[in-house]
Every structure is written in C-alpha cells, then in structure tokens.
Design a protein around this motif. Structure first.
Motif, PDB file in Angstrom:
ATOM      1  N   THR B 586       6.121  48.412  -7.680  1.00  0.00           N
ATOM      2  CA  THR B 586       6.738  47.488  -6.707  1.00  0.00           C
ATOM      3  C   THR B 586       5.659  46.662  -6.014  1.00  0.00           C
ATOM      4  OG1 THR B 586       8.457  49.112  -6.300  1.00  0.00           O
ATOM      5  CG2 THR B 586       8.263  47.311  -4.692  1.00  0.00           C
ATOM      6  N   THR B 587       5.856  45.384  -6.033  1.00  0.00           N
ATOM      7  CA  THR B 587       4.912  44.529  -5.311  1.00  0.00           C
ATOM      8  C   THR B 587       5.050  44.747  -3.812  1.00  0.00           C
ATOM      9  OG1 THR B 587       6.563  42.798  -5.555  1.00  0.00           O
ATOM     10  CG2 THR B 587       4.655  42.694  -7.005  1.00  0.00           C
ATOM     11  N   LYS B 588       3.982  44.431  -3.116  1.00  0.00           N
ATOM     12  CA  LYS B 588       3.962  44.706  -1.675  1.00  0.00           C
ATOM     13  C   LYS B 588       4.983  43.845  -0.932  1.00  0.00           C
ATOM     14  CE  LYS B 588      -0.803  46.229  -1.206  1.00  0.00           C
ATOM     15  NZ  LYS B 588      -2.141  45.897  -0.637  1.00  0.00           N
ATOM     16  N   ALA B 589       5.441  44.390   0.182  1.00  0.00           N
ATOM     17  CA  ALA B 589       6.414  43.644   0.999  1.00  0.00           C
ATOM     18  C   ALA B 589       5.705  42.531   1.759  1.00  0.00           C
ATOM     19  CB  ALA B 589       7.087  44.593   1.983  1.00  0.00           C
ATOM     20  N   VAL B 590       6.479  41.558   2.076  1.00  0.00           N
ATOM     21  CA  VAL B 590       5.940  40.417   2.816  1.00  0.00           C
ATOM     22  C   VAL B 590       6.097  40.642   4.308  1.00  0.00           C
ATOM     23  CG1 VAL B 590       6.279  37.978   3.308  1.00  0.00           C
ATOM     24  CG2 VAL B 590       6.430  38.809   0.978  1.00  0.00           C
ATOM     25  N   GLU B 591       5.114  40.209   5.039  1.00  0.00           N
ATOM     26  CA  GLU B 591       5.241  40.233   6.494  1.00  0.00           C
ATOM     27  C   GLU B 591       5.724  38.854   6.925  1.00  0.00           C
ATOM     28  OE1 GLU B 591       2.404  41.188  10.309  1.00  0.00           O
ATOM     29  OE2 GLU B 591       1.698  41.665   8.295  1.00  0.00           O
ATOM     30  N   TYR B 592       6.972  38.773   7.350  1.00  0.00           N
ATOM     31  CA  TYR B 592       7.558  37.467   7.648  1.00  0.00           C
ATOM     32  C   TYR B 592       7.008  36.892   8.941  1.00  0.00           C
ATOM     33  CZ  TYR B 592      11.019  38.093   3.972  1.00  0.00           C
ATOM     34  OH  TYR B 592      11.613  38.253   2.759  1.00  0.00           O
ATOM     35  N   ALA B 593       6.982  35.576   8.988  1.00  0.00           N
ATOM     36  CA  ALA B 593       6.592  34.883  10.216  1.00  0.00           C
ATOM     37  C   ALA B 593       7.700  35.009  11.257  1.00  0.00           C
ATOM     38  CB  ALA B 593       6.334  33.404   9.909  1.00  0.00           C
ATOM     39  N   ASP B 594       7.299  34.914  12.494  1.00  0.00           N
ATOM     40  CA  ASP B 594       8.272  35.021  13.582  1.00  0.00           C
ATOM     41  C   ASP B 594       8.891  33.639  13.822  1.00  0.00           C
ATOM     42  OD1 ASP B 594       9.776  35.954  15.632  1.00  0.00           O
ATOM     43  OD2 ASP B 594       8.153  35.914  17.112  1.00  0.00           O
ATOM     44  N   ILE B 595       9.570  33.184  12.804  1.00  0.00           N
ATOM     45  CA  ILE B 595      10.165  31.839  12.844  1.00  0.00           C
ATOM     46  C   ILE B 595      11.580  31.936  12.290  1.00  0.00           C
ATOM     47  CG2 ILE B 595      10.014  29.481  11.925  1.00  0.00           C
ATOM     48  CD1 ILE B 595       7.062  29.941  11.466  1.00  0.00           C
ATOM     49  N   TYR B 700       6.958  27.855   7.444  1.00  0.00           N
ATOM     50  CA  TYR B 700       5.719  28.628   7.412  1.00  0.00           C
ATOM     51  C   TYR B 700       5.030  28.536   8.779  1.00  0.00           C
ATOM     52  CZ  TYR B 700       6.047  28.796   2.312  1.00  0.00           C
ATOM     53  OH  TYR B 700       6.448  29.028   1.028  1.00  0.00           O
ATOM     54  N   ASP B 701       4.356  29.614   9.165  1.00  0.00           N
ATOM     55  CA  ASP B 701       3.571  29.537  10.401  1.00  0.00           C
ATOM     56  C   ASP B 701       2.155  29.060  10.076  1.00  0.00           C
ATOM     57  OD1 ASP B 701       2.081  31.642   9.457  1.00  0.00           O
ATOM     58  OD2 ASP B 701       2.892  33.125  10.852  1.00  0.00           O
ATOM     59  N   HIS B 702       1.305  29.064  11.063  1.00  0.00           N
ATOM     60  CA  HIS B 702      -0.037  28.499  10.871  1.00  0.00           C
ATOM     61  C   HIS B 702      -0.946  29.423  10.064  1.00  0.00           C
ATOM     62  CE1 HIS B 702       0.806  25.120  13.500  1.00  0.00           C
ATOM     63  NE2 HIS B 702       1.430  25.979  14.289  1.00  0.00           N
ATOM     64  N   ASN B 703      -0.486  30.642   9.850  1.00  0.00           N
ATOM     65  CA  ASN B 703      -1.282  31.565   9.033  1.00  0.00           C
ATOM     66  C   ASN B 703      -0.756  31.647   7.614  1.00  0.00           C
ATOM     67  OD1 ASN B 703      -2.962  32.320  11.219  1.00  0.00           O
ATOM     68  ND2 ASN B 703      -1.289  33.598  12.003  1.00  0.00           N
ATOM     69  N   GLY B 704       0.204  30.821   7.289  1.00  0.00           N
ATOM     70  CA  GLY B 704       0.755  30.827   5.939  1.00  0.00           C
ATOM     71  C   GLY B 704       1.875  31.822   5.753  1.00  0.00           C
ATOM     72  N   LYS B 705       2.225  32.533   6.788  1.00  0.00           N
ATOM     73  CA  LYS B 705       3.364  33.447   6.660  1.00  0.00           C
ATOM     74  C   LYS B 705       4.639  32.627   6.659  1.00  0.00           C
ATOM     75  CE  LYS B 705       1.350  37.427   9.027  1.00  0.00           C
ATOM     76  NZ  LYS B 705       1.462  38.277  10.239  1.00  0.00           N
ATOM     77  N   PHE B 706       5.646  33.126   5.939  1.00  0.00           N
ATOM     78  CA  PHE B 706       6.874  32.352   5.845  1.00  0.00           C
ATOM     79  C   PHE B 706       8.043  33.063   6.509  1.00  0.00           C
ATOM     80  CE2 PHE B 706       5.700  34.436   1.893  1.00  0.00           C
ATOM     81  CZ  PHE B 706       6.699  35.385   1.767  1.00  0.00           C
ATOM     82  N   SER B 707       9.022  32.256   6.852  1.00  0.00           N
ATOM     83  CA  SER B 707      10.214  32.793   7.507  1.00  0.00           C
ATOM     84  C   SER B 707      11.137  33.398   6.461  1.00  0.00           C
ATOM     85  CB  SER B 707      10.936  31.649   8.221  1.00  0.00           C
ATOM     86  OG  SER B 707      11.459  30.751   7.241  1.00  0.00           O
ATOM     87  N   HIS B 708      12.162  34.071   6.916  1.00  0.00           N
ATOM     88  CA  HIS B 708      13.248  34.446   6.007  1.00  0.00           C
ATOM     89  C   HIS B 708      13.883  33.168   5.474  1.00  0.00           C
ATOM     90  CE1 HIS B 708      13.305  38.781   6.587  1.00  0.00           C
ATOM     91  NE2 HIS B 708      12.995  38.544   7.855  1.00  0.00           N
ATOM     92  N   ILE B 709      14.403  33.261   4.296  1.00  0.00           N
ATOM     93  CA  ILE B 709      14.982  32.075   3.672  1.00  0.00           C
ATOM     94  C   ILE B 709      16.372  31.808   4.255  1.00  0.00           C
ATOM     95  CG2 ILE B 709      15.699  31.009   1.495  1.00  0.00           C
ATOM     96  CD1 ILE B 709      12.726  31.559   1.653  1.00  0.00           C
ATOM     97  N   PHE B 710      16.557  30.564   4.668  1.00  0.00           N
ATOM     98  CA  PHE B 710      17.901  30.149   5.076  1.00  0.00           C
ATOM     99  C   PHE B 710      18.659  29.746   3.820  1.00  0.00           C
ATOM    100  CE2 PHE B 710      20.792  26.618   5.788  1.00  0.00           C
ATOM    101  CZ  PHE B 710      21.580  27.072   6.837  1.00  0.00           C
ATOM    102  N   ARG B 711      19.865  30.227   3.662  1.00  0.00           N
ATOM    103  CA  ARG B 711      20.658  29.803   2.510  1.00  0.00           C
ATOM    104  C   ARG B 711      22.129  29.759   2.916  1.00  0.00           C
ATOM    105  NH1 ARG B 711      19.079  33.999  -1.962  1.00  0.00           N
ATOM    106  NH2 ARG B 711      17.291  34.651  -0.773  1.00  0.00           N
ATOM    107  N   ARG B 712      22.753  28.636   2.627  1.00  0.00           N
ATOM    108  CA  ARG B 712      24.169  28.500   2.996  1.00  0.00           C
ATOM    109  C   ARG B 712      24.864  27.729   1.882  1.00  0.00           C
ATOM    110  NH1 ARG B 712      26.037  24.988   8.065  1.00  0.00           N
ATOM    111  NH2 ARG B 712      28.028  24.332   7.186  1.00  0.00           N
ATOM    112  N   PRO B 713      25.764  28.411   1.158  1.00  0.00           N
ATOM    113  CA  PRO B 713      26.474  27.729   0.074  1.00  0.00           C
ATOM    114  C   PRO B 713      27.583  26.829   0.615  1.00  0.00           C
ATOM    115  CG  PRO B 713      27.176  30.003   0.208  1.00  0.00           C
ATOM    116  CD  PRO B 713      26.113  29.837   1.253  1.00  0.00           C
TER     117      PRO B 713
END
Lengths: 371, 813
Positions: B586-595, B700-713
């Motif tokens: 399993t690839t490592k989990a991502v630490e999401y940005a606080d965004i 993305y934040d200034h450290n390159g961390k990304f937010s959870h993906i917004f998705r709305r069908p």
C-alpha cells in the motif's frame, strides 16, 4: 571746515559728471556682482488679450554654485516687438497673437519665452459663494477597456448600475480609457499612457485617481467600496472653468480656489461621448456606443499631461487662474466632447495626489461646486 | 589745493571736452553651436555709446546666420552640419569709434547619436549600417512591418511595446531582461549588417534606438522605411562554400536570389548512385526528389514527426543564405551538396545546383584493443575492454551464426550497412566494462571490436570474442523474488527472476486485478492499442530479461498495489506462464492540506438562447458545446493554487475513481481562474441522464499539499436550461495578457470541454516497464538507424526555424 569740504566735493562730482555726459549708454548697466546664466519664466503660457489678464514673469539667475537668484527687479525684459523694456514683471496685452519675450541682465541674455494672447476666451463663472471654501469633492474612476475585450461588458454593466445609484453617482467622474485594442474607434495614445502609468496589465480593469491598483475592482461592490474609501466630505480645492473653441483650439479657462494653502497643478483631459464601436462580448446594444472616452491629455510633456501644469503656491481662500489649450482634433465630434478638469498636488512622498475634479462641457462652463 | 584742482578740471572741460571712445563688451567671445545649428544669443554692451549708432556684424561663413534684431543681443544660428568634422567662423562686431571685437563660432560635427543607412534591399534581404557618435553607445536594431510601426503612436509607445517583447523573449530563454539585452545589444558603429528572410513585396521599417542593458531608452527612435522587391521568378543557382575540419564539414550555401523557396541537402554520392539505379534514372533532380525528399517525407510521416508534405515543406524550406552550418562526415567519402528551387508540395521545380566534396581520409589507429567476456547469464554478458590509447573504437554484440562465414571486410560492410547511425552509440574511448543485455539464452554471440572514426575502420584488425549465453530451464520453473519500498506516489521495486533467460512483462497493478485481467490488459490494451498489434515491436520494447530494479512513479497514495509478472514467448507472444503476483503493498497516505475548495454552480444556459437574448459574441462558444455553465470557486484556507473543471461521467465514487486520479489530471486540465464558463453538450441519447458530468476541483497549499477533491455530479439536459435573463458571466476578471496576438483562448476563462471529455480517465492504471535501451537485432537496428537519421535531420531543422512575429530583433552578433 569739514562741511565746506564736503560741499565742494559734491560740487566737484556733479561737475565731473556733467562734463562727461554724452548720449545714454546702449544699455543701462545695473548689474551688481551676480554672474551666471539667466532664464525667463512665466506664470502662464496663455493669457487673454483683454489688457487685464496678466502673465507674471520672473528672471532667475543661476550662479556658478547652482544657487538661483530672483533678479526680476534688476533685469530688463523685452518683447521681440519692441526696443523698450517692459518696465514690469507683468505682461498683458490687448492684441491677440504669439509673443516672444527675453530678458537682459548686464551681458547675460535669457532664453526666449513664448506667450500666447487669445481673444474670445470666456470668463470663468462667477463664484456663487465667495466666502465659502466648503467644496464638493469628486474622484476619478478610470475604466480601462477596449472594444475587443470580451469580458469588458461585465464592467460596463457594473458602471451603468453605479451611474444609476444616486448615493454614488455624484462622487466621481468616469473616464473610459480605451487602451486595449488599436482598432477601437475610442483608442488613443493618451489612453495607453494613462493605462500603462496606472500599471494596467489585464482587462477589464478599474483604477481610482492615480492609484495603481493591484486587484480587480470592477465588481459593483468593489467600486462602491473604493469610492467610499477615496471620496472626502470636503475637497481641499474648488474648480471653476469655462471652455471656448478658438481657431480649432479648445481653451480651458480655469480658476482654482484653495480651501487649504498648497502648491497645486491643474490639468485638463479631453473626453468624447457617443463613439460607435462594436463591443466584443456585448450583452446589450448600448454597449456598442462608448462615452467618456479619453481622447487627449493637455500638456507639454508626460508629467503635465498626466498630472497637470503647475500654478504655484496658493494660499487658503485665494484663487489662481490659468488657461490650458488643446488642439481640437478633426476626428472628434466637437459637440460630443467635454473636459475633465482636475487639481493635483504632490503628496510629500513624490507621488501625485488628485485633490478634486469636475466636468466642463466644451463651449460651456462649470462653476465652483459647494457642499 | 583741492579747490584748485577742481577749478582746473572745470576749466579744462570748458576748453576741450574729452569724449571717451566707445567700447564693445560681449557676453561671450566664443560660442559653440550644435550640429543642428540651434540659435545661440550673445548679449553685448556698448560703453560710451553714440547717439543713433548701432553695431554691425560681419562674417564670411555661408552656413552662419547672425541677427541683431533684439535689444543688445546678437543671435547666431547655423544650418545643420552634416559633415563629420566641426567647422569654425569668426563674427566681427563693429561700432563707430570702437575697436572691433570678434566672436569665435564653432559648430560641432554631426552628433545625432544614431544614424541609419540602408545600403541595399532585395526580395528577402536588408543590408544596412548604423552609425553612432559615441563608440560606447548601446543600441538595438529592429525590423517590423510598416503597419506595425505606423500603429505605434509615439516613440514611447513603440519602445514600451518593444520592451514588453524583449521581456517575453527573455522569459522564453529563461533569462532576465538585463541578461537578454546584454546579449543582444550592439555597441558603437556597425556597418553592413544583413537581415535576412524578409517577405518579398512587403513594406517594412528598419528602426533603432539607444537602450541600456537595464532597458532604459537613451535616444530617439531613428527609422527608415523600405519595401522588399518582388520575388525572383526565374530559376536559382547556388554557390557552395565547404570547409572540412576534424571530420566535420562547415559550409555556406548562397542562392543567386534570396526570397525564393528552395530545398537544400547533403548526401553521400554513393547513395545518389543507388538512387539512380533504384529509380532507373540519370536525372539528378528526379533521383533527389524520390530518394531524398519523398523518402524522407514517408519516414517522417511514418514516425509521426509530420502529418503531410506541407509539414515537411515548412520545416525544410529555405529562402535565404545558409551560413556557418556544419555536419559530421565520414572520412574519404564524396558528399554531394545540392539545392534547387521547389514548391509548396515539396516538388523540385528548378535545376539542381550541386557541389561535390571528398572528405579527407581518416588516419589509421594503432590502438591495441583487448576483449574479454565476463558474467555471462542467460540474457546478458559483460564486455571488458582494454586499449593502448584513447582512439575511438566500436564494440557490438551480434549472433555468431550471422557472421560466422564473414571475413573482416564483409563483416565491416555488414555492420556499417545495418547499424549505420547506431554504431556511434556503441563507440567508446579507453578501456571499460559494459553489460550487454537482452541476449537470448543458450545462444552463441560474438563481441566484435574495431577502431572506428568518421565512418571508417581505423584499426587494421577486427577483434571477435565468441561466447554462449547460459541455458534457460522451463519457464514454469522460473520463480521471482520481489522487493519494494513505497512512498505516496512512487515505489522502488526489484524483480529478480531465478532464470535470466526468459522474457517477461511486468507491471504494477491495482491489487484487485486478477491474472486474467492482467493478460487481457497486456493483449487488448498494450499490444493491441499501444503497439497496434505489432508484437515484434512490443517484444522489443516491453519485454524484460534478468533483474529489474526501478523506481516507478505515477502511483496513487493510500492505494493497494501488487507487482505482476508473466513470461512470454519472444517470438510468438504466447503467455508461457500464469501471471505471478507479489504480495500486496500500500502506498503511503497523503497528508491533506487544511483547505476546503468548493465550486459554486447552478444553472447552465443554452448558447443559442443567449445569442438570441443579445449575447451575440457568445456564438463563438457554439463550437465547443450546446450550453454554458458559469462556475465560480470558493476556497477556504491559505492556498497557493487551485484547479477545477468538468469531466464527463459520474466520477463521484472515490472507490471507483480515487482522488489520486484527479491529482494527476486536474493540474493539466483544470481552470485556475476564480470564475469560468464551461461549455457543455446535451445528452441527446439519454434525456434522463442527470449525472453525466462531474465538477471536480482541488486546491494546493504553499507546501504543495493538496485539499480533498471536490466532486459534484450533474446532468445537462436541454429541458433544464436556465433563463437567459438570469445569465451572468462571472468570468470578466479572467482576461489576461496585454498583447492581443499572444492571447490564447484559454486565458479568457473559456476552457474547452471538448478536451476534457476526451481526456482518458483510466479506470485502473497499470504501470508498464521501462523501454529497452539496447537493440541487437540487425533488422531493428536498420530501422532504428533510419528513424534516427530522419529524426536528427528533422530536429536540426526545427531548431533553426524562427516563429513569425510582427517585429524582429536584428542580431548583430
């Protein structure tokens, strides 16, 4: 005995002078010990040829150390039409025309100074409230736009709504600076100078006064916020003006009345209304006709064109008048033209600050606006 | 006594009045006039002046004007001094009874900081000189269309536009403006500058101005308009100037008339002889047309470098001189330089001008090369060489059976014919050890080594060292050991087969993949789609042998993977084993940005209805879809950038469509504007499809961390469009770029959904092994060599082409 000696000496001096009297010198050497280059300057470029409107002249000497001395009272000032000195630092005339003036100071001759005397320039309107300096204040709202700018109609819509809002529409003068595309009928080099000076790098864009805004302020609420920010309850100067078209030139006669003492500059920009031009992204047909379009900024150099011509120091409660002229371009429709008249001063940090502005119809006038 | 003195004085006056002589005093006795002759005023004073007398002035210089109209003022002016030397004159001022006084006048020589002189204009060339008074003046020459120049309202406007253009040129060269200008600026007078490749029959303006490396203009803009001549309609002849140095040819090609399209090439004369024979012709033009031009077009189209003949024309067309070009050459070989007028269909239409050059022979090498073979496995062997000097030599592995009967000359011819360009890749200098891979098990190979330079065998011998690769066992007995180290988006993996002789396909698969799905994927996707069913190509590039150790990127965080390996027959493509999987990792989990990012959108609007309602310019959007969806973004938190777009299909299920997919595609596809209009297409087939699109976004934040993906069908049905009266275009602020011709459509906030919808969202992505780096088959080598030759020519030409601009900086260096 000493009294007698002095009496005789006086007599002798008179006798010697009388003995040597010939025709007057070709030039009366009043020069004292000052030496350096001299220059002749005027408070006005244009005066009315009515015998009373006056350009005040100054002769300045710059010595070797760079120090400037006002030698106006010692120098002789001539016009090229006469061998006789003016005898005064004030120049007025009843004869319209172009005048060349120069000054002599000992063996120094000044630059040529060119003055224009014009007949037919209207008076500024009478001051309706001479005792007051409680002037109404207006700011400049500059819309940077172009007919090929597909997103500009959104700002046009916002400006229309702003102009319909009575809480705001008397607080600003709207200028449309068409600097986006050169095939725009309202495009002008003046607009490109203005837009580039104000740091415009994307369109549409909106500026206020001479501030180089860093963010988009074309939303209606943004514009209202900026007007709230920049608009003052009382202006530090009042403006009265009249304009007259003489021989293809627009002469704007401006009187400035100071509420606060200061060193002021006065500027005039020419606007034109009702310029047709198909607007990209237009949402309504009225957007294909463009008004308040900046056509020309009056001045002899970029600084004067942008920020006006100096009228010097004006004490509180006092007035100063000047006349600025612009050539009426044959491509403009005279009846659609109007003038933005404004007053600026340096803010102490080397930047120009717009103090007040007003609109004057070409061939019309605007009186002081009091609160 | 005093009284006496005074009386004497009075008496004397009465007897004989003494009148002092007039004296002329001048403010200046020397004046210097500018070369333009601007007036200078000199004040004077006459002491002891006489009634009614005036001064008079005299001089002998025709170029001088002296006026005394003003009071006590002498005005001196001159005509412009266009000469290169200053000139002098003396003005004599006279007054009755006074001693004459003089004013020495000097007028400086021509002192315009910059002066242009157009020397010659042809259909495509401009020759000009620029003269500066200050030898240190830095300046830049430009050529523009006259229309462009006329459109500039002032020197300042022109300069501002140019400066913006320089900034752009600097940016694309990854330079600062100062670095770029320092490199481009000319200094002092430069004569006979040539600017080429102008369009015939066209109005241009040559202009120049002083400018510092910091981008400050120091002079007025000086300019000269000119019009290029009509193109030469006759045939062309060419001059070739060729020099050879160190097995490289340096050459110039000069057409008799510039501005006329022509084709130029260099080819070995022996090849031309082959063309004559192949095409049964003695006509050089026909041979070049078929053997060079048409054949190269076919190859470049085949390799998709170009799509048609016009692509070849645009790259290979020449109209001006070729200066200081060069190419590597073989020794003792006759080359044919040729050029001829051609047309836009790449057909030679003029007589071929040609020039033969025979290169110098290559000096023989006394290099003593030794060869030893070590570490022989089923698929690889180490070649160990020693040399007595650093002369270049080639070592290549070939199957022994192929060359067994060949003597050295035949072998050399075989290798040079089949390997051609590839030989250079196997040419080394000095002793070394190199592992040759992709060998077949239980096969006899021969390492062949010989001195090689400039297409010439330089040693008197060809070394041959034969070896046999190890035998392979039954593929089904082959086992694999796997190792891995994972991160969030990449993993280092190692695959170590027990038998190095077998060819296997490996990949990293979603952990849910079955063996059959892997085989289907290899067959249906990799071979069928990627290689269009060409198994030989697939096998050559995709099958591995021996130990594989690689870092593989493109993985998704928090995702279960496994390595899958299957042995395949190199010739038939048959699967020889089942798919062997590693354990799941399993690839490592991502630490999401606080965004948090949210895309705000509601109604979409029929474009036709918008046009009818007055949004006439929106009809341009019809090419992208049926409806427009205005959308704006709201981001909470300290973000640096965000991306959002509409993708086809319902992508809302994170199980089926992990966030990691969007992290790859959104930065490529997404809008980064606060507001965007998305064109949508109605689903005509399924009017009840309410989830045919998904709005997706990430920040993305200034450290390159990304937010959870917004998705709305959401769906897009014609019956549900919004009322045009309620339409508000929120994209006004998106317009960027002050220079009209540089505005790409995307910058207006319009993102073409056509592109988004065609973007493949791989449901489950596999990672294929790296491509092979060594080719040993003769057929492959020949094909690859031909491709390399075409590609080399193509890329060299591409690099030499400039983009078309409204104005050009003339290079003076």
């Amino acid at each position: 005995m000493k009294k007698l000696f002095n009496l005789l000496l006086s007599f002798a001096m008179v006798a010697l002078c009388a003995s040597c009297e010939g025709t007057p010198s070709d030039g009366d050497d009043q020069k004292d010990n000052l030496s350096g280059t001299i220059s002749l300057i005027s408070s006005r470029d244009i005066i009315r040829a009515n015998g009373t409107d006056v350009a005040t002249l100054s002769v300045l000497l710059t010595d070797e150390s760079g120090m400037i001395h006002d030698i106006s009272s010692k120098a002789e000032i001539y016009t090229s039409e006469s061998d006789q000195p003016l005898g005064s630092v004030n120049f007025s005339t009843t004869k319209a025309g172009d005048y060349t003036l120069y000054a002599l100071y000992g063996l120094e001759v000044s630059n040529d100074l060119f003055l224009k005397a014009v007949s037919g320039v209207a008076d500024t309107p009478a001051d309706p409230n001479k005792a007051s300096t409680d002037f109404d204040h207006k700011i400049l709202l500059i819309q940077h736009t172009g007919t090929a700018c597909p997103n500009c109609p959104s700002v046009m819509n916002n400006l229309k709504r702003l102009a319909e809002d009575e809480a705001y529409n008397s607080k600003y003068v709207h200028i449309a600076s068409h600097s986006y595309n050169e095939d725009d009928g309202a495009y002008s080099s003046a607009a490109t100078i203005l837009s580039s000076t104000l740091g415009v790098h994307s369109y549409p864009w909106v500026s206020f006064n001479f501030f180089e805004t860093k963010e988009f302020l074309g939303e209606l609420e943004s514009m209202k916020s900026c007007i709230d920010l920049f608009h003052e309850p009382q202006a530090s100067v009042g403006i009265a003006a009249s304009s007259t078209v003489v021989d293809g030139n627009i002469y704007t006669h401006i009187e400035l009345k100071a509420a606060k003492s200061g060193i002021y500059r006065v500027g005039v920009w020419v606007l034109e209304d009702n310029i047709p031009g198909t607007q990209s992204g237009a949402t309504s047909s009225w957007q294909n006709v463009h008004s308040n379009c900046l056509r020309e900024m009056v001045g002899n150099n970029r600084s004067e064109r942008l920020y006006g011509k100096s009228v010097g120091s004006v004490e509180a409660g006092k007035t100063v008048a000047t006349i600025l002229s612009a050539e009426l371009n044959e491509k403009w429709v005279e009846g659609n033209c109007k003038l933005v008249v404004f007053v600026t001063t340096e803010d102490g940090n080397g930047k120009m600050e717009l103090l007040n502005t007003t609109l004057c119809p070409v061939g019309g006038s605007v009186e002081y606006a009091y609160n | 006594m005093l009284l006496a003195t005074l009386l004497v004085g009075l008496f004397a006056c009465q007897e004989e009045p003494e009148i002092p002589s007039p004296v002329i005093q001048l403010g200046e006795s020397e004046v210097v006039l500018s070369s333009s002759g601007a007036a200078v005023s000199v004040a004077y004073l006459v002491e002891n002046a006489l009634e009614g007398e005036k001064i008079s002035v005299a001089h002998e210089a025709e170029w001088l004007t002296v006026a005394t109209n003003k009071v006590r003022t002498i005005e001196i002016s001159a005509s412009e001094n266009t000469e290169s030397e200053e000139r002098t004159a003396t003005i004599t001022i006279s007054y009755k009874g006074a001693e004459d006084v003089n004013i020495a006048v000097t007028q400086s020589c021509y002192d315009t900081p910059l002066r242009l002189e157009i020397l010659d204009v042809t259909a495509a060339d401009l020759y000009f000189s620029v003269f500066t008074n200050d030898p240190e003046l830095t300046w830049i020459p430009m050529v523009s269309s006259k229309a462009y120049f006329d459109s500039q309202r002032s020197d300042s406007a022109l300069f501002d536009d140019n400066l913006e253009y320089f900034a752009y040129l600097a940016e694309i060269r990854d330079l600062t403006l100062e670095e770029y200008l320092t490199d481009m600026l000319a200094v002092g007078t430069i004569e006979n500058i040539l600017f080429e490749n102008l369009e015939p029959n066209t109005e241009y303006v040559l202009y120049a101005y002083g400018i510092t490396p910091k981008g400050e203009r120091t002079t007025d803009v000086v300019w000269e308009a000119f019009t290029t001549e009509a193109p030469w309609e006759g045939d062309l002849t060419f001059e070739f100037n060729v020099m050879e140095e160190n097995h490289r040819l340096f050459f110039d090609v000069t057409p008799s008339h510039t501005g006329v399209p022509y084709y130029f090439g260099i080819v070995k004369k022996a090849l031309v002889e082959e063309w004559f024979e192949s095409y049964n012709t003695t006509d050089l033009r026909e041979a070049i047309q078929k053997g060079e031009i048409d054949a190269n077009i076919d190859i470049l189209i085949d390799y998709e470098f170009i799509s048609d003949r016009s692509g070849f024309y645009s790259i290979f067309n020449e109209t001006g001189r070729l200066f200081d070009e060069s190419m590597a050459c073989d020794g003792a070989t006759t080359y044919l330089f040729f050029a001829a007028k051609w047309n836009e269909n790449c057909e030679l239409i003029g007589e071929v001008s040609s020039y033969e050059h025979t290169t110098l022979p290559v000096e023989p090498s006394d290099n003593i090369i030794t060869l030893k073979v070590e570490n022989i496995t089923q698929s690889s062997a180490d070649m160990v060489t020693t040399t007595s000097n650093n002369d270049p030599y080639t070592v290549i592995a070939v199957e022994s059976s192929t060359i067994a009967e060949m003597d050295d000359k035949t072998l050399y011819d075989y290798l040079t014919f089949n390997y051609d360009y590839l030989l250079d890749e196997y040419t080394f200098s000095g002793g070394r050890t190199r592992t040759y891979t992709h060998l077949e098990p239980n096969t006899n190979y021969t390492f062949v080594a010989f001195g090689y330079l400039a297409g010439t065998q330089t040693t008197s011998y060809i070394l041959r060292e034969e070896f046999t690769t190890a035998r392979s066992d039954d593929p089904k007995d082959c086992t694999f050991e796997f190792e891995w180290t994972v991160d969030t988006e990449e993993a280092w993996i190692k695959i170590d087969p027990s038998d190095d002789g077998h060819h296997f396909f490996w990949g990293i698969y979603d952990a849910r993949y079955t063996a059959q799905e892997v085989k289907d994927y290899i067959t249906d996707v990799v071979i069928a789609d990627w290689y269009e069913g060409d198994f030989a190509a697939f096998a050559s590039w995709r099958l591995s042998q021996g130990t594989v150790s690689e870092t593989v990127g493109g993985l998704y965080p928090s995702t279960n993977y496994k390595i899958g390996v299957v042995i395949m027959d190199y010739e038939s493509g048959e699967f020889l084993t089942d798919v062997i999987f590693s354990e799941t990792f399993t690839t490592k989990a991502v630490e999401y940005a606080d965004i948090t990012i949210e895309v705000i959108f509601n109604d979409y609007y029929d474009i036709q209805e918008l046009v009818s309602a007055g949004y006439r310019n929106y009809k341009e959007y019809l090419q992208y879809g049926d409806a427009l969806l205005p959308a704006t973004v709201e981001v909470s938190g300290d973000y640096s950038v965000f991306y959002y777009t509409v993708y086809a299909r319902d992508l809302s299920d994170p199980e089926l469509y992990p966030d990691s997919i969007f992290l790859e595609y959104l930065p490529q596809d997404g809008s980064h504007y606060d507001a965007t209009l998305f064109p949508l297409t109605y689903n005509e087939d399924d009017p009840y499809d309410l989830e045919m699109y998904t709005m997706c976004a990430v920040a993305y934040d200034h450290n390159g961390k990304f937010s959870h993906i917004f998705r709305r069908p959401f769906g897009c049905l014609k019956g549900n469009v919004g009322n045009p009266d309620n339409f508000v275009d929120p994209t006004a602020r998106n317009l960027v770029a002050p220079i009209p011709e540089w505005r790409p459509l995307e910058k207006f906030g319009l993102v073409s959904l056509g592109a988004e919808r065609s973007t493949p969202l791989l449901p489950k992505k596999s990672v294929a092994p790296a491509e092979k780096s060594v080719v040993v088959g003769a057929e492959e080598a020949k094909k690859e060599s031909a491709r390399l030759r075409a590609q080399t020519q193509f890329e060299a030409r591409c690099e030499s082409k400039n983009l078309t601009e409204e104005r050009f900086v003339v290079s003076v260096k």
